[in-house]
Design a protein around this motif. Structure first.
Motif, mmCIF file in Angstrom:
data_model
loop_
_atom_site.group_PDB
_atom_site.id
_atom_site.type_symbol
_atom_site.label_atom_id
_atom_site.label_comp_id
_atom_site.label_asym_id
_atom_site.label_seq_id
_atom_site.Cartn_x
_atom_site.Cartn_y
_atom_site.Cartn_z
ATOM 1 N N LYS A 1 5.058 20.386 39.543
ATOM 2 C CA LYS A 1 6.487 19.875 39.327
ATOM 3 C C LYS A 1 7.247 21.061 38.422
ATOM 4 O O LYS A 1 6.806 21.758 37.765
ATOM 5 C CB LYS A 1 7.041 18.667 39.085
ATOM 6 N N LYS A 2 8.535 21.342 38.910
ATOM 7 C CA LYS A 2 9.345 22.069 38.222
ATOM 8 C C LYS A 2 10.642 21.504 37.847
ATOM 9 O O LYS A 2 11.211 20.709 38.591
ATOM 10 C CB LYS A 2 9.731 23.315 39.059
ATOM 11 N N VAL B 1 14.287 17.726 39.137
ATOM 12 C CA VAL B 1 12.736 17.722 39.216
ATOM 13 C C VAL B 1 12.580 18.116 40.770
ATOM 14 O O VAL B 1 12.805 17.356 41.541
ATOM 15 C CB VAL B 1 12.025 16.437 38.695
ATOM 16 N N GLU B 2 11.551 19.111 40.756
ATOM 17 C CA GLU B 2 11.335 19.381 42.181
ATOM 18 C C GLU B 2 9.789 19.337 42.360
ATOM 19 O O GLU B 2 8.750 19.567 41.286
ATOM 20 C CB GLU B 2 11.519 20.902 42.537
ATOM 21 N N ALA B 3 9.170 18.471 43.135
ATOM 22 C CA ALA B 3 7.905 18.380 43.540
ATOM 23 C C ALA B 3 7.904 18.322 45.028
ATOM 24 O O ALA B 3 8.498 17.615 45.556
ATOM 25 C CB ALA B 3 7.409 17.144 42.788
ATOM 26 N N ASN B 4 6.577 18.974 45.487
ATOM 27 C CA ASN B 4 6.346 19.056 46.952
ATOM 28 C C ASN B 4 7.708 19.217 47.663
ATOM 29 O O ASN B 4 7.798 18.567 48.799
ATOM 30 C CB ASN B 4 5.958 17.727 47.477
ATOM 31 N N LEU C 1 13.571 18.030 46.065
ATOM 32 C CA LEU C 1 14.385 18.214 44.543
ATOM 33 C C LEU C 1 15.139 16.845 44.412
ATOM 34 O O LEU C 1 16.012 16.333 45.238
ATOM 35 C CB LEU C 1 15.365 19.324 44.598
ATOM 36 N N TYR C 2 14.786 16.215 43.269
ATOM 37 C CA TYR C 2 15.318 15.109 42.772
ATOM 38 C C TYR C 2 16.318 15.228 41.698
ATOM 39 O O TYR C 2 15.957 15.547 40.594
ATOM 40 C CB TYR C 2 14.359 13.936 42.316
#
Length: 126
Positions: free
Chosen positions: A2-3, A21-24, A27-28
């Motif tokens: 995650k970033k 937060v970015e994952a897979n 972006l949330y």
């Protein structure tokens, strides 16, 4: 992996969370309230101005992650007063001239810093 993303130059979040937060490839974006990232002050003299500031904050986070507003697939809008629905809709629509994302709008009893509007979203890297 995650970033974490934050609006460049913005004050730190007002609680223990990340602005985005970015994952897979998703972006949330945490709920944004009308805080001017340059000054750290609320820009809430009207619901329309507050909504503009919230959407500008969302746009800044999405672009910081290398995405565009068209990558947003879902928004959640929280209003202190549903009577402001049309005012918020009018400003919100300016950021999605075509193919608006899915969304819901709900009235809540109170928001952080007693603001009138908070919006969160989810964007996908296509």
């Amino acid at each position: 992996m995650k970033k974490i993303y934050q609006i460049p130059g913005a004050p730190a979040p007002i609680g223990p969370y990340s602005q985005a937060v970015e994952a897979n490839n998703t972006l949330y974006v945490s709920g944004q309230i009308p805080i001017d990232p340059k000054t750290g002050t609320l820009n809430d003299s009207s619901v329309a101005l507050a909504t503009q500031q919230v959407m500008q904050n969302i746009k800044a986070l999405v672009e910081t992650a290398g995405l565009e507003m068209s990558n947003i697939v879902k928004c959640s809008i929280f209003l202190k007063d549903m009577d402001n629905f049309s005012l918020v809709n009018e400003e919100y629509a300016k950021f999605f001239p075509s193919e608006a994302p899915a969304r819901e709008t709900v009235q809540v009893s109170k928001l952080p810093m007693d603001v009138d509007v908070e919006i969160s979203c989810i964007a996908v890297r296509f």
